[in-house]
Scaffold this motif. Structure first.
Motif, mmCIF file in Angstrom:
data_model
loop_
_atom_site.group_PDB
_atom_site.id
_atom_site.type_symbol
_atom_site.label_atom_id
_atom_site.label_comp_id
_atom_site.label_asym_id
_atom_site.label_seq_id
_atom_site.Cartn_x
_atom_site.Cartn_y
_atom_site.Cartn_z
ATOM 1 N N GLY A 91 -15.296 -2.825 -0.759
ATOM 2 C CA GLY A 91 -15.707 -1.546 -0.048
ATOM 3 C C GLY A 91 -16.013 -1.906 1.244
ATOM 4 N N TYR A 92 -16.525 -0.882 1.801
ATOM 5 C CA TYR A 92 -16.596 -0.632 3.332
ATOM 6 C C TYR A 92 -18.011 -0.210 3.957
ATOM 7 C CZ TYR A 92 -11.835 -2.106 3.918
ATOM 8 O OH TYR A 92 -10.641 -2.839 3.482
ATOM 9 N N GLN A 93 -18.530 -0.406 5.046
ATOM 10 C CA GLN A 93 -19.627 0.074 5.697
ATOM 11 C C GLN A 93 -19.160 1.168 6.495
ATOM 12 O OE1 GLN A 93 -22.265 -3.085 7.080
ATOM 13 N NE2 GLN A 93 -22.803 -3.324 5.147
ATOM 14 N N TYR A 94 -19.893 2.093 6.642
ATOM 15 C CA TYR A 94 -19.770 3.120 7.687
ATOM 16 C C TYR A 94 -20.458 3.165 9.141
ATOM 17 C CZ TYR A 94 -18.022 6.704 4.314
ATOM 18 O OH TYR A 94 -17.276 7.322 3.259
ATOM 19 N N ALA A 103 0.992 -1.287 -0.066
ATOM 20 C CA ALA A 103 0.004 -0.035 -0.093
ATOM 21 C C ALA A 103 0.835 1.200 -0.130
ATOM 22 C CB ALA A 103 -1.126 0.160 0.957
ATOM 23 N N HIS A 104 0.492 2.198 -0.630
ATOM 24 C CA HIS A 104 1.230 3.717 -0.970
ATOM 25 C C HIS A 104 0.104 4.435 -0.671
ATOM 26 C CE1 HIS A 104 4.417 1.141 -1.993
ATOM 27 N NE2 HIS A 104 5.376 2.400 -1.878
ATOM 28 N N PHE A 105 0.286 5.699 -0.413
ATOM 29 C CA PHE A 105 -0.572 6.893 -0.428
ATOM 30 C C PHE A 105 -1.202 7.136 -1.887
ATOM 31 C CE2 PHE A 105 -1.654 10.806 2.236
ATOM 32 C CZ PHE A 105 -2.414 10.182 3.227
ATOM 33 N N HIS A 145 -12.292 -11.009 2.246
ATOM 34 C CA HIS A 145 -12.310 -9.666 1.946
ATOM 35 C C HIS A 145 -11.079 -9.000 1.988
ATOM 36 C CE1 HIS A 145 -13.447 -5.462 2.333
ATOM 37 N NE2 HIS A 145 -14.660 -5.704 1.735
ATOM 38 N N SER A 146 -10.985 -7.836 1.337
ATOM 39 C CA SER A 146 -9.626 -7.262 1.099
ATOM 40 C C SER A 146 -9.042 -6.851 2.434
ATOM 41 C CB SER A 146 -9.785 -6.050 -0.027
ATOM 42 O OG SER A 146 -10.472 -5.293 0.602
ATOM 43 N N VAL A 147 -9.990 -6.689 3.428
ATOM 44 C CA VAL A 147 -9.450 -6.134 4.686
ATOM 45 C C VAL A 147 -8.549 -7.358 5.318
ATOM 46 C CG1 VAL A 147 -11.376 -7.141 6.095
ATOM 47 C CG2 VAL A 147 -10.337 -5.286 6.928
ATOM 48 N N GLY A 155 -13.799 -6.429 -7.860
ATOM 49 C CA GLY A 155 -13.761 -5.029 -7.321
ATOM 50 C C GLY A 155 -12.752 -4.117 -7.853
ATOM 51 N N ALA A 156 -12.715 -3.008 -8.257
ATOM 52 C CA ALA A 156 -11.718 -2.108 -8.843
ATOM 53 C C ALA A 156 -11.531 -0.913 -8.093
ATOM 54 C CB ALA A 156 -12.222 -1.857 -10.229
ATOM 55 N N GLY A 157 -11.793 -0.870 -6.490
ATOM 56 C CA GLY A 157 -11.541 0.452 -5.857
ATOM 57 C C GLY A 157 -9.840 0.312 -5.998
ATOM 58 N N ASN A 158 -9.267 1.442 -5.340
ATOM 59 C CA ASN A 158 -7.713 1.542 -5.094
ATOM 60 C C ASN A 158 -7.040 0.241 -4.503
ATOM 61 O OD1 ASN A 158 -6.734 4.443 -6.047
ATOM 62 N ND2 ASN A 158 -8.619 5.082 -5.040
ATOM 63 N N SER A 159 -7.633 -0.078 -3.444
ATOM 64 C CA SER A 159 -7.225 -1.382 -2.841
ATOM 65 C C SER A 159 -7.151 -2.507 -3.780
ATOM 66 C CB SER A 159 -8.001 -1.674 -1.406
ATOM 67 O OG SER A 159 -8.017 -0.610 -0.566
ATOM 68 N N GLY A 160 -8.344 -2.729 -4.427
ATOM 69 C CA GLY A 160 -8.773 -3.643 -5.488
ATOM 70 C C GLY A 160 -7.730 -3.658 -6.651
#
Length: 937
Positions: free
Chosen positions: A806-809, A548-550, A653-655, A672-677
């Motif tokens: 993704g995630y839930q709030y 992981a990077h910023f 899950h990616s977590v 899934g294609a978010g930044n983590s994905g």
């Protein structure tokens, strides 16, 4: 000896286009007024048709009115941040629809002035050559030469034009000053006839015409407002340049017109001015300075016209450039030249209009001075006076209900400017035939044409509002600059209430620093045994992984008052961010204030407007308010996929993902294609036996670098592009051009604009797709015992599936009631305040395409504002009413994609501007790099 050389940021390719100083802007502005041409061309007309020897009074009145206007303009510029054009002020105070009308009026007026001066240059050059060499060169050929010169200057850069115009302006002043010295040497104090300032002489003729011509002589001073994007400090440089230009030109015009009258004599003044006409002042130069001064004056008359032409051409091209950037003119006009950083396409367009006008009048055989130049200059004069009047009224409207309104600067001075300019406009419209020197009915209908243009612009503004909400939201974008908060506005408060702060990640640390600075008592709890939140890999439940990077660069990231180290790479790694956050906590002595290893198990509102909080250590406490800063990436959004219970491999899950070593020898599917994905998919491409990437819709992938520079810093304007590169205003087009056709990689075509979804800052995944290390697949239809079947009917054998969904709030210790939570997201006022509980706050519960840490501080400031209001009672009822009923559009006109993640998405500029308005309304200071200096250890 060092084993590793410290990396430093290279600035070799970074150039700043903001190169204009106050002095250079003054040169441009005074050159636009063309002082020599104004005296030679306007004074004779004013003496004959105006108030004769009382002309200096008219110039004095015009100067006073414009100084009053400038006072209001400068006062507003200190409160409103904008690129400089007057129409942005008009939009801010009078409405964006009126602003569009003003923008079209400005573009029309400056373009008309540019065309008229092209004709005037050809005419005066024709007369000069004819007198000096007895050669009759057609005026239109000489106008064509002038158009070509100005086009070249405008295309190359405004900086080049500033140097040339500065030299010409100096020479013009020198000629007239020499003339004035010679007049005084011969006539002594008789050079200043006192009769000029008597009431009888000042009203000896139509004062309105004299004042109108005096205002015409000042046309160009307002062009200082157009150079805001090319100055390092526009809020100071632009008003300062305007003041200097108006005062200098005003003194010069009064003094010179007075001495011209003294040199001629009051008794036969009108008769001689009428007989000599346009050469009246030139003949005086010859009378007092001989042939040499006459010849120099004649040459400089032509260069003065050329200088004014160039400056007004620049003004017109910059208005067209601004409208192109705003998307209310063709977008191509809103681009800089890749080498010269000039608005080259806009400049070429104005040059083309001037060329066409010259050709038409040449073919028609019309007089180049009395018809061509006079009609266009008169049209431009009328429009610019109207624009100035609108701008002055906008200052009055802006300050009318503001608490920081100063009677003189914010009301009286701009009101004087408005009334004086409005009278000048009315006089110009009534006596328009005097300005044009023509009785042609069609030419004298120009005032009506200008009104039609303004109305058309206003109607277009309403059309844009209805059909193009994103364009409308960005139109004439301004931000309210924080006013100076006095001790009376912001007195110390002794707080009796104690608050509970939950979470010691970046958002919690920022909130804690604000509470300490404000002096608010609080208890602070963090479930982990250290600060830094998700960035600590040892924190149970963190979604962090080794690669992981910023996703934002160090140039746009970092806390207020604590920038990221220069030694950091452009995009720091997770452990660098972790250490940076811990250094931040130590720098401001925050770690000693938090209770580590203790979590909040339950929080319930009480009847007396307090909160009962149960802690994991068995304690139960009561607080006056609750601030949640636990973060939003702890609770995975785990969808159920048909058949998953039959799968014999692993579904995570990616977590739960940590290291690419987990993929060795495995056949892996990333969903899934978010930044983590995309990060995890890239890891799988390098380490897995086979890697697949499933997406259900089209995404846009943004490269982290453009032209060798961090993308976010380049697009946001933090750094200028390297030489030879022009960054277009259409970011979607730019990224699409660089990234190319995504369907070539097997990915779906994007179904949304770039800014309609959270940005995916990764193109490594495209590299792996292009090399076959990663295979793109559509959405999963079903999971089998040994693999997955996709919606296109294809299937693959798998050992492991990673759900990057993704995630839930979720906030487990709060009752997440249906009326305040939607799609797993709390429905908060400004993404901060609970609408049900007046003392419940959230920090970091918003999504935006921007670096987060400074935005956390902006949110924290609003919490502190509310806490102070609760303690003092000041503004508190207003804030309660806003929490209940205020529903601002924080999307900036964007229609974000329909997904739970984008429920709370905000457009950053719109959000920051709204927060700035509220801070100003409720007397709250703006946070900056120096706000927390007193807390540094």
């Amino acid at each position: 000896m060092k084993n590793k050389k410290e990396r430093k940021t290279s600035n070799a390719l970074i150039r700043d286009r903001r190169t204009l100083t106050t002095r250079r802007i003054v040169f441009l502005v005074i050159a636009a007024a063309a002082p020599l041409a104004a005296m030679i061309g306007n004074v004779p007309l004013a003496l004959v048709y105006g108030n004769g020897a009382g002309l200096p009074v008219a110039y004095l009145v015009a100067a006073i009115v414009l100084i009053c206007f400038s006072i209001g303009y400068a006062t507003m510029s200190r409160r409103v941040v904008n690129t400089g054009a007057f129409y942005t002020y008009i939009s801010r105070a009078l409405g964006k629809e009126i602003g569009v009308g003003a923008a079209y009026l400005a573009l029309t007026s400056y373009t008309a002035m540019s065309c008229g001066l092209a004709g005037a240059f050809g005419y005066f050059m024709h007369e000069l050559i004819k007198a000096a060499a007895m050669v009759d060169v057609p005026w239109y050929l000489l106008s064509a030469i002038g158009v070509a010169i100005v086009a070249f200057w405008g295309y190359r850069s405004v900086d080049l034009s500033a140097k040339i115009l500065g030299f010409l302006m100096t020479a013009e002043f020198a000629v007239l000053i020499v003339f004035e010295v010679l007049v005084f040497a011969k006539n002594g104090f008789a050079s200043f006839p006192l009769e000029s300032f008597t009431y009888k002489q000042a009203t000896s003729g139509p004062f309105g015409i004299a004042a109108l011509i005096a205002f015409t002589s000042f046309i160009g001073f307002e062009s200082a407002a157009l150079y805001g994007e090319e100055t390092k400090n526009p809020e100071k440089s632009i008003p300062r340049a305007t003041y200097i230009a108006v005062v200098l030109v005003g003194i010069f015009y009064v003094l010179t017109s007075w001495m011209i009258i003294g040199a001629t004599g009051v008794t036969n003044l009108a008769e001689r001015a009428g007989a000599d006409g346009g050469v009246f002042v030139l003949n005086l130069l010859q009378e007092y300075g001989g042939e040499v001064l006459f010849d120099i004056g004649a040459v400089l008359l032509c260069t003065s016209v050329l200088a004014g032409y160039s400056a007004l051409h620049n003004a017109a091209s910059r208005y067209l450039f601004a409208l192109g950037r705003e998307n209310i003119a063709p977008r191509m006009f809103g681009e800089y030249h890749k080498d010269y950083f000039s608005p080259h396409l806009a400049s070429l367009a104005i040059s083309a209009v001037s060329s066409v006008a010259t050709v038409i009048f040449a073919i028609s055989g019309a007089d180049p001075y009395k018809v061509f130049a006079a009609s266009f200059i008169a049209m431009g004069t009328l429009g610019i006076v109207a624009l100035q009047s609108f701008a002055s009224l906008s200052v009055v409207a802006f300050f009318w209900k503001r608490k920081d309104r100063q009677l003189w600067q914010g009301t009286i001075a701009p009101l004087i400017g408005f009334v004086g300019l409005a009278i000048a406009f009315a006089l110009a419209a009534i006596h328009y035939n005097t300005l044009t020197g023509s009785n042609n009915r069609w030419i004298n209908l120009v005032p009506l044409l200008l009104i039609v243009i303004v109305i058309g612009g206003i109607l277009n503004g309403f059309r844009i509002k209805k059909n193009k909400p994103v364009v409308y939201a960005k139109l004439a974008a301004t931000q309210l600059r924080s006013r100076k908060i006095t001790a009376a506005d912001y007195p110390p408060v002794t707080y009796k209430e104690t608050y509970c702060l939950v979470g010691a990640g970046p958002a919690g640390l920022v909130m804690a620093r604000g509470l300490v600075k404000e002096g608010v008592p609080f208890d602070w709890f963090e479930k982990h045994n250290d600060v830094s939140g998700i960035w600590d890999m040892e924190n149970t439940g963190t979604p962090m992984y080794e690669s992981a990077h910023f996703i934002s660069s160090k140039y746009t990231s970092g806390f207020y008052g604590f920038p990221m180290p220069q030694s950091f790479p452009d995009y720091p790694s997770w452990h660098q961010i972790r250490d940076y956050i811990k250094d931040f906590a130590n720098k401001f002595n925050l770690k000693n204030r938090v209770t580590l290893g203790v979590s909040v198990l339950d929080a319930q509102p009480l009847a007396d407007n307090k909160w009962r909080v149960k802690l994991s250590n068995g304690e139960e406490k009561t607080y006056d308010g609750l601030i949640n800063a636990t973060g939003v990436t702890w609770h995975p959004n785990r969808p159920h996929i048909m058949g998953e219970e039959k799968f014999k491999g692993k579904i995570l899950h990616s977590v739960e993902y940590r290291s690419p070593e987990e993929f060795k020898g495995q056949r892996v599917l990333i969903v899934g294609a978010g930044n983590s994905g995309v990060d995890i998919a890239s890891d799988a491409a390098r380490f897995a036996k086979a890697a697949y990437f499933s997406v259900r819709r089209g995404y846009r992938f943004i490269p982290k670098y453009l032209f060798g520079l961090p993308t976010d810093a380049l697009v946001s304007g933090k750094i200028a592009p390297p030489k030879g590169i022009s960054i277009t205003g259409d970011v979607t087009k730019l990224v699409d051009t660089i990234v190319g056709d995504l369907t070539r990689y097997g990915l779906p075509k994007p179904d949304h604009d770039l800014l309609a979804s959270h940005p995916i800052m990764n193109t490594q995944v495209l590299y792996h797709l292009g090399h076959g290390d990663l295979i793109a697949k559509p959405d999963v239809q079903e999971i089998t015992e040994s693999g997955a079947i996709f919606k296109d009917g294809t299937s693959v054998e798998l050992d492991q599936i990673i759900l990057a969904t993704g995630y839930q709030y979720s906030v487990p210790y709060l009752d997440q009631v249906n009326d305040e939570w939607k799609d797993g997201r709390p429905q908060l006022y400004l993404r901060i305040f609970s609408r049900n509980y007046e003392n419940l706050y959230f920090i970091g519960y918003a999504e935006f395409a921007d670096a987060a840490y400074r935005r956390f501080d902006d949110m924290a400031q609003m919490v502190l504002l509310d806490i102070r209001a609760r303690a003092t009672g000041k503004h508190y009822q207003e804030l309660l009413a806003l929490k209940k009923s205020d529903n601002p559009d924080l999307a900036g006109g964007h229609k974000y994609i329909d997904s739970p993640r984008h429920t709370n998405y905000i457009e950053v500029d719109t959000y920051l501007n709204y927060l700035a308005i509220l801070r100003d309304r409720f007397d709250w200071p703006e946070v900056d790099e120096k706000t927390y200096e007193s807390l540094i250890q």
